[in-house]
Design an enzyme around this catalytic site. Structure first.
Site, mmCIF file in Angstrom:
data_model
loop_
_atom_site.group_PDB
_atom_site.id
_atom_site.type_symbol
_atom_site.label_atom_id
_atom_site.label_comp_id
_atom_site.label_asym_id
_atom_site.label_seq_id
_atom_site.Cartn_x
_atom_site.Cartn_y
_atom_site.Cartn_z
ATOM 1 N N ASP A 82 0.761 -1.138 -0.140
ATOM 2 C CA ASP A 82 -0.295 0.079 0.025
ATOM 3 C C ASP A 82 0.763 1.147 -0.023
ATOM 4 O O ASP A 82 1.904 1.333 0.410
ATOM 5 C CB ASP A 82 -0.861 0.238 1.323
ATOM 6 C CG ASP A 82 -1.907 -0.924 1.171
ATOM 7 O OD1 ASP A 82 -2.027 -1.947 0.264
ATOM 8 O OD2 ASP A 82 -2.992 -0.791 1.792
ATOM 9 N N HIS A 229 3.680 -2.030 3.071
ATOM 10 C CA HIS A 229 3.484 -0.503 2.653
ATOM 11 C C HIS A 229 4.946 -0.202 1.970
ATOM 12 O O HIS A 229 6.088 -0.647 2.446
ATOM 13 C CB HIS A 229 3.397 0.550 3.802
ATOM 14 C CG HIS A 229 2.287 0.305 4.401
ATOM 15 N ND1 HIS A 229 1.971 -0.788 5.437
ATOM 16 C CD2 HIS A 229 1.002 1.037 4.468
ATOM 17 C CE1 HIS A 229 0.686 -0.658 5.728
ATOM 18 N NE2 HIS A 229 -0.083 0.342 5.293
#
Length: 264
Positions: A82, A229
């Site tokens: 992400d 992430h």
């Protein structure tokens, strides 16, 4: 021209016209059947059914429920990444994924995708899938108006698609999991399956590489979708953890998949 010759002439013309119409009709039917097999509109019709306009493919219908399962089932896991793409961290993660033969879902923030189209195109070219992670990464979206949610979702989708050169955005992930019935409905109507996770590595808190790795090992029993992430800060720990986690998953008998899209 006598009456008999005139009648014969008309018959010949009608026969020729009838044959031409039959040939044209058969060709049009073949074009439409071919378009249907590919999931598109008939070749002779545009989005409004008007002759001569290019065909458009409608978004694939997907459920509004939040997906967690892996398409492949069994021991397969889903790697999701992400907040990027980030010019420093995303290339390193792409390299590690390639070294291990693993495909992932990249949940991109719209402006990041717009600023780094080269990375978006690389993600697509290397066989990974795209996910809409909104424009502003607002973790309070679930408390905002439907109009705001719609703007956040659809503007980001367009930014990602434009950066990717038109590739399909197949998933939608609400920032911080702030889904609403409306956001899920809007995403699904646009062909994006709402996407959750089962293992939150908490890598955004920079807890240390060992902590990230141990979280995956300890929480994988929760389900197959793992959250990492590549944006939003220093992701050196995530890069190092990913380098360890992917071989461990393979050694533990896991395969890799994408999250489900069209099944509950």
């Amino acid at each position: 021209m006598g009456q008999g010759k005139y009648t014969a002439h008309i018959a010949v013309v009608a026969s020729a016209v009838g044959l031409s119409l039959a040939v044209w009709g058969a060709a049009a039917l073949m074009d439409n059947e071919a378009a249907a097999k590919m999931g598109g509109a008939p070749a002779s019709q545009g989005p409004a059914g008007k002759p001569g306009q290019p065909a458009q493919v409608r978004p694939q219908k997907v459920p509004e429920s939040i997906a967690h399962a892996a398409e492949a089932g069994g021991s397969a896991v889903n790697i999701t990444i992400d907040d990027g793409p980030d010019p420093r961290w995303t290339p390193q993660m792409l390299d590690i994924l390639k070294e291990n033969g693993v495909k992932a879902v990249f949940c991109m923030v719209g402006p990041m995708a717009k600023d780094h189209p080269d990375l978006v195109k690389r993600v697509v070219a290397e066989g990974h899938k795209l996910c809409d992670h909104t424009v502003s990464h607002d973790t309070t979206m679930d408390k905002k108006s439907v109009a705001y949610q719609k703007q956040q979702i659809f503007e980001a989708k367009k930014m990602i698609e434009d950066a990717a050169g038109g590739a399909t955005v197949e998933y939608y992930r609400a920032p911080g999991g702030a889904f609403t019935p409306d956001s899920r409905r809007l995403a699904a109507a646009a062909g994006m399956r709402p996407l959750g996770w089962n293992v939150d590595t908490k890598d955004f808190e920079q807890p240390g590489t060992a902590s990230i790795v141990n979280t995956v090992k300890n929480e994988l029993s929760n389900g197959p979708t793992i959250l990492f992430h590549d944006g939003g800060g220093d992701r050196a720990q995530t890069v190092a953890a990913l380098r360890q986690v992917l071989p461990w998953l393979k050694e533990s008998g896991h395969t890799f998949s994408f999250p489900v899209r069209t099944t509950p």
